[in-house]
Design a protein around this motif. Structure first.
Motif, PDB file in Angstrom:
ATOM      1  N   PRO A  42      53.052  12.710  40.410  1.00  0.00           N
ATOM      2  CA  PRO A  42      53.291  14.108  39.995  1.00  0.00           C
ATOM      3  C   PRO A  42      52.157  14.703  39.172  1.00  0.00           C
ATOM      4  O   PRO A  42      51.717  15.834  39.441  1.00  0.00           O
ATOM      5  CB  PRO A  42      54.591  14.011  39.184  1.00  0.00           C
ATOM      6  CG  PRO A  42      55.307  12.840  39.784  1.00  0.00           C
ATOM      7  CD  PRO A  42      54.218  11.853  40.107  1.00  0.00           C
ATOM      8  N   TYR A  43      51.668  13.994  38.177  1.00  0.00           N
ATOM      9  CA  TYR A  43      50.582  14.554  37.361  1.00  0.00           C
ATOM     10  C   TYR A  43      49.310  14.702  38.192  1.00  0.00           C
ATOM     11  O   TYR A  43      48.573  15.688  38.037  1.00  0.00           O
ATOM     12  CB  TYR A  43      50.307  13.679  36.146  1.00  0.00           C
ATOM     13  CG  TYR A  43      49.075  14.128  35.382  1.00  0.00           C
ATOM     14  CD1 TYR A  43      49.129  15.235  34.533  1.00  0.00           C
ATOM     15  CD2 TYR A  43      47.854  13.480  35.542  1.00  0.00           C
ATOM     16  CE1 TYR A  43      47.997  15.679  33.859  1.00  0.00           C
ATOM     17  CE2 TYR A  43      46.712  13.908  34.864  1.00  0.00           C
ATOM     18  CZ  TYR A  43      46.786  15.006  34.031  1.00  0.00           C
ATOM     19  OH  TYR A  43      45.667  15.445  33.371  1.00  0.00           O
ATOM     20  N   SER A  71      49.708  17.991  39.960  1.00  0.00           N
ATOM     21  CA  SER A  71      49.818  19.235  39.194  1.00  0.00           C
ATOM     22  C   SER A  71      48.798  19.373  38.069  1.00  0.00           C
ATOM     23  O   SER A  71      48.398  20.493  37.716  1.00  0.00           O
ATOM     24  CB  SER A  71      51.214  19.341  38.589  1.00  0.00           C
ATOM     25  OG  SER A  71      51.383  18.384  37.541  1.00  0.00           O
ATOM     26  N   GLY A  72      48.407  18.249  37.456  1.00  0.00           N
ATOM     27  CA  GLY A  72      47.541  18.305  36.285  1.00  0.00           C
ATOM     28  C   GLY A  72      48.236  18.876  35.065  1.00  0.00           C
ATOM     29  O   GLY A  72      47.586  19.176  34.053  1.00  0.00           O
ATOM     30  N   ALA A  73      49.556  19.014  35.128  1.00  0.00           N
ATOM     31  CA  ALA A  73      50.319  19.640  34.052  1.00  0.00           C
ATOM     32  C   ALA A  73      50.768  18.601  33.030  1.00  0.00           C
ATOM     33  O   ALA A  73      51.160  17.482  33.389  1.00  0.00           O
ATOM     34  CB  ALA A  73      51.537  20.365  34.613  1.00  0.00           C
ATOM     35  N   VAL A  74      50.751  18.991  31.757  1.00  0.00           N
ATOM     36  CA  VAL A  74      51.188  18.088  30.695  1.00  0.00           C
ATOM     37  C   VAL A  74      52.618  17.605  30.939  1.00  0.00           C
ATOM     38  O   VAL A  74      52.951  16.449  30.680  1.00  0.00           O
ATOM     39  CB  VAL A  74      51.090  18.793  29.326  1.00  0.00           C
ATOM     40  CG1 VAL A  74      51.767  17.980  28.232  1.00  0.00           C
ATOM     41  CG2 VAL A  74      49.632  19.043  28.963  1.00  0.00           C
ATOM     42  N   LEU A  99      52.874  14.353  32.754  1.00  0.00           N
ATOM     43  CA  LEU A  99      52.397  13.083  32.212  1.00  0.00           C
ATOM     44  C   LEU A  99      53.565  12.109  32.104  1.00  0.00           C
ATOM     45  O   LEU A  99      54.735  12.487  32.257  1.00  0.00           O
ATOM     46  CB  LEU A  99      51.778  13.309  30.822  1.00  0.00           C
ATOM     47  CG  LEU A  99      50.457  14.077  30.767  1.00  0.00           C
ATOM     48  CD1 LEU A  99      50.108  14.417  29.321  1.00  0.00           C
ATOM     49  CD2 LEU A  99      49.329  13.281  31.407  1.00  0.00           C
ATOM     50  N   ILE A 100      53.265  10.854  31.830  1.00  0.00           N
ATOM     51  CA  ILE A 100      54.315   9.843  31.717  1.00  0.00           C
ATOM     52  C   ILE A 100      54.987   9.971  30.354  1.00  0.00           C
ATOM     53  O   ILE A 100      54.346   9.804  29.311  1.00  0.00           O
ATOM     54  CB  ILE A 100      53.752   8.426  31.896  1.00  0.00           C
ATOM     55  CG1 ILE A 100      53.047   8.303  33.249  1.00  0.00           C
ATOM     56  CG2 ILE A 100      54.855   7.383  31.757  1.00  0.00           C
ATOM     57  CD1 ILE A 100      53.938   8.533  34.455  1.00  0.00           C
ATOM     58  N   ALA A 101      56.269  10.272  30.363  1.00  0.00           N
ATOM     59  CA  ALA A 101      57.022  10.496  29.129  1.00  0.00           C
ATOM     60  C   ALA A 101      57.916   9.296  28.829  1.00  0.00           C
ATOM     61  O   ALA A 101      58.120   8.411  29.667  1.00  0.00           O
ATOM     62  CB  ALA A 101      57.879  11.754  29.272  1.00  0.00           C
ATOM     63  N   LEU A 102      58.447   9.288  27.626  1.00  0.00           N
ATOM     64  CA  LEU A 102      59.484   8.319  27.296  1.00  0.00           C
ATOM     65  C   LEU A 102      60.702   8.595  28.175  1.00  0.00           C
ATOM     66  O   LEU A 102      60.900   9.716  28.657  1.00  0.00           O
ATOM     67  CB  LEU A 102      59.898   8.437  25.824  1.00  0.00           C
ATOM     68  CG  LEU A 102      58.803   8.345  24.758  1.00  0.00           C
ATOM     69  CD1 LEU A 102      59.455   8.308  23.374  1.00  0.00           C
ATOM     70  CD2 LEU A 102      57.926   7.138  24.961  1.00  0.00           C
ATOM     71  N   ASP A 139      40.801  11.267  33.108  1.00  0.00           N
ATOM     72  CA  ASP A 139      40.522  12.142  31.973  1.00  0.00           C
ATOM     73  C   ASP A 139      41.794  12.715  31.355  1.00  0.00           C
ATOM     74  O   ASP A 139      41.763  13.741  30.665  1.00  0.00           O
ATOM     75  CB  ASP A 139      39.609  13.298  32.407  1.00  0.00           C
ATOM     76  CG  ASP A 139      38.238  12.813  32.842  1.00  0.00           C
ATOM     77  OD1 ASP A 139      37.720  11.873  32.208  1.00  0.00           O
ATOM     78  OD2 ASP A 139      37.695  13.363  33.814  1.00  0.00           O
ATOM     79  N   ALA A 140      42.925  12.043  31.551  1.00  0.00           N
ATOM     80  CA  ALA A 140      44.193  12.559  31.018  1.00  0.00           C
ATOM     81  C   ALA A 140      44.202  12.613  29.494  1.00  0.00           C
ATOM     82  O   ALA A 140      44.989  13.349  28.893  1.00  0.00           O
ATOM     83  CB  ALA A 140      45.359  11.699  31.514  1.00  0.00           C
TER      84      ALA A 140
END
Length: 691
Positions: A393-394, A397-400, A403-406, A471-472
């Motif tokens: 997914p990231y 999209s490159g969207a915050v 990102l991998i969340a808890l 570069d995340a």
């Protein structure tokens, strides 16, 4: 009543010893062994002790008996027997006393046995107090003892389960009915034992104002299979290994799994296993590496997630009971952590593709089967598929937000797994900036290898994802203007009673510890650049900035004379946020031994590159030299989990961490033994497989 003498006292207890043949434990008179059996060679014994302030930690292992005896002095004295088998324990918490009491081992810890498979240890204790009282001991899972240490309460299921016999002996059968605990208390040299109307037992000294007792702690949980101290490290490494670190590692090393730490985490932890094996890999025998990796692979979920922890023994029974099921000790695996899911691929790839042992033994290792009859190769493929799916997914999209969340509803997800560890963040820096890219790069390498193909299509897909993820870390950037930075430093220094180091011109920039649910940075400087150094390929600018943060004196940076703090909240404007990262917080402005080791290993890894600018190389070498200087300053306690500091007389001093009885540091921590492989620059150059 006065108890009869049941066991004899041992000899003077010594510090860190080699495995050595030891006399067998003295059996009860009715159980004397036949002459032929007595003549057999006794199993090797591992016996050593570690002191930590007013706590003495005695470790003992002989054959199928293994125990860590924790002896605490002070106004709240206690004795804890922690057993690796079943993650089980017996704890005696004495009532608080007005004047500090010195509680000490008076002789060596010895193996002891009872009927019906009971086994454990016996030890004699001397207490410099005229009287001590205590309630019946806590006898259950270490998880139960761990909680009791902080709350002094037991789960309702266990509160009335201890039976008291005469002479003074406590026993209970576990909820499953499969195992038992027994603790016998014997008065020595005139010490008197009295039982009151309630559940209190009182010990009274007979002479010299000291209480002398012997305790024998036994249980029946199935034993683990120890790996001998001499079979853990490569011979070339063992010859010069630190005896204390090797003894600590040996106590935590078994064929079935590596244990995370003692006394509080005396069982499997996935993250701890993977990080420890990666850092120790240059020094370990391949059988130990494969045993540890196998323990992780055996516990993978069907979807490829790495198990963080296991509930075994009575804690598993408790959880089954509360779920309305039969209280059986069937293991329950915990998959709530996120970071370990992205650690398996990099660590496994390093072993299989970068070491001679892995290249030659890898095919046979991957052909092993899990309990579910799945090959290790198939199980690992499920983890690689999980990594790719989670990263997609990231990458698109490159969207915050992608990102991998808890996991939803969880406050923890990486190694900073205390309530305040991520400062309320939902997206961990080390997971997103280091581990996900590393897992994707490793997946690509594995797919290109003969062990998993070669599979060009899947390798190229993983590489394409890596290109989007490398570069995340940019999402975590924090910048504080020079004027604001100076003001915040002065405020923080006043709060902590420490000086502000000499000023550096310009704004302050660093990666946030985490991002909150809105994607806003949590502005805490941290040591998690260790993950970038160990698993990533940062450019010169990133490396120079990391080197500056490591070597800059606290609170401008992370460096104190007693170690690198894992969190520096000085630049946080919010006072409440700063307070969550104090020097008494589990993941606050404290020093974790393994984090320093991974910084050291990561610096060495980056310095092995041939594409660095001269200025970058010099910056890394400077940070490396400063880091090893403070590692050396705490050499005597580096096997411990972590420690903190106090500032007095114009200087920093090492202080034992004790943010509360429920968050005390472990005396022996698996990932703190990695200095057996992580060496200063001059020494590491000769270590096999250092790169």
């Amino acid at each position: 009543m006065k108890a009869a003498l049941l066991v004899s006292a041992g000899l003077l207890f010594c510090c860190a010893c080699e495995d050595h043949p030891s006399a067998p434990p003295t059996p009860a008179p009715s159980e004397a062994p036949p002459a032929a059996a007595a003549a057999e060679e006794a199993p090797a014994t591992l016996a050593f002790s570690l002191a930590d302030g007013d706590i003495t930690n005695a470790f003992f292992r002989q054959g199928d008996v293994a125990a860590h005896v924790v002896v605490s002095s002070g106004t709240s004295p206690r004795i804890v027997f922690a057993f690796p088998a079943g993650n089980a324990g017996i704890g005696v918490w004495f009532d608080d006393v007005a004047r500090p009491a010195t509680l000490a081992l008076d002789g060596e810890v010895r193996a002891a046995r009872g009927p019906n498979g009971l086994r454990g240890v016996t030890a004699r204790f001397r207490v410099t107090a005229p009287r001590l009282s205590f309630a019946p001991p806590v006898m259950s899972s270490i998880r139960v003892l761990r909680d009791f240490a902080g709350t002094r309460t037991l789960p309702p299921d266990l509160s009335a389960a201890v039976k008291v016999d005469s002479p003074l002996s406590f026993s209970r059968t576990t909820l499953s009915g499969k195992d038992r605990f027994v603790l016998s208390v014997v008065a020595e040299d005139g010490t008197r034992i009295e039982t009151g109307d309630g559940d209190r037992i009182t010990l009274s000294a007979a002479k010299d104002g000291a209480i002398e007792i012997s305790l024998t702690a036994l249980h029946t949980d199935p034993p683990l299979s120890p790996i001998a101290r001499g079979d853990i490290l490569l011979p070339s490494v063992e010859a010069t290994a630190d005896p204390a670190l090797l003894s600590a590692l040996a106590f935590l090393t078994y064929k079935e799994k590596l244990l995370a730490g003692s006394w509080r985490f005396l069982t499997y932890f996935g993250r701890d296993t993977l990080l420890s094996v990666r850092l120790l890999m240059p020094a370990l025998q391949p059988e130990v590496i494969e045993g540890a990796l196998g323990a992780v692979i055996d516990r993978l979920s069907d979807g490829g997630e790495v198990a963080h922890e296991e509930d075994i023994g009575e804690f598993a029974s408790l959880r089954h009971l509360r779920a309305g099921k039969k209280p059986a000790p069937k293991p329950i695996y915990d998959y709530k952590m996120v970071d370990d899911d992205f650690l398996l691929a990099p660590v496994l790839a390093h072993y299989l593709l970068d070491t001679g042992a892995g290249k030659s033994r890898g095919a046979k290792f991957l052909a092993r089967k899990t309990a579910a009859k799945k090959t290790y190769r198939a199980a690992v493929e499920s983890n690689l598929a999980f990594v790719v799916a989670a990263a997609t997914p990231y990458a698109k999209s490159g969207a915050v937000a992608d990102l991998i969340a808890l996991h939803p509803g969880e406050k923890v997800g990486d190694w900073r797994d205390s309530e305040a560890g991520l400062g309320g963040g939902r997206f961990s820096y080390n997971i997103n900036a280091a581990l996900v890219p590393a897992a994707l790069a490793a997946a690509a390498r594995l797919y290109r290898s003969p062990f998993f193909g070669p599979d060009k299509a899947r390798a190229e897909a993983a590489e394409a994802l890596y290109a989007k993820w490398k570069d995340a870390g940019k999402h975590f950037a924090v910048s504080v203007a020079a004027k604001d930075a100076e003001g915040r430093l002065k405020t923080y220094a006043k709060e902590m009673g420490i000086p502000v180091p000499e000023a550096h011109a310009g704004a302050v920039a660093f990666p946030a510890l985490s991002l909150d649910a809105r994607g806003e940075p949590v502005p805490i400087m941290s040591s998690d650049d260790s993950f970038v150094l160990m698993f990533g390929d940062p450019d010169d600018a990133q490396l120079s900035a990391i080197a500056d943060r490591i070597r800059a004196p606290f609170p401008r940076g992370l460096m104190t004379p007693v170690g690198v703090v894992v969190a520096n909240p000085a630049y946080a404007k919010d006072a409440a946020l700063r307070a969550r990262f104090g020097k008494d917080a589990y993941h606050g402005a404290v020093i974790w031994s393994w984090q320093q080791a991974m910084l050291a290993a990561g610096l060495a890894r980056q310095l092995s590159r041939d594409d660095l600018a001269p200025a970058t190389r010099e910056a890394l070498k400077s940070a490396q030299a400063a880091l090893w200087q403070v590692i050396g300053a705490a050499k005597d306690i580096r096997a411990a989990e972590h420690w903190t500091w106090r500032f007095a007389d114009g200087a920093y001093h090492i202080a034992r961490f004790g943010g509360g009885a429920d968050t005390e540091a472990n005396a022996a921590q698996l990932w703190s033994t990695v200095y057996l492989a992580v060496k200063p620059p001059a020494a590491s150059a000769a270590t096999p497989g250092n790169k």
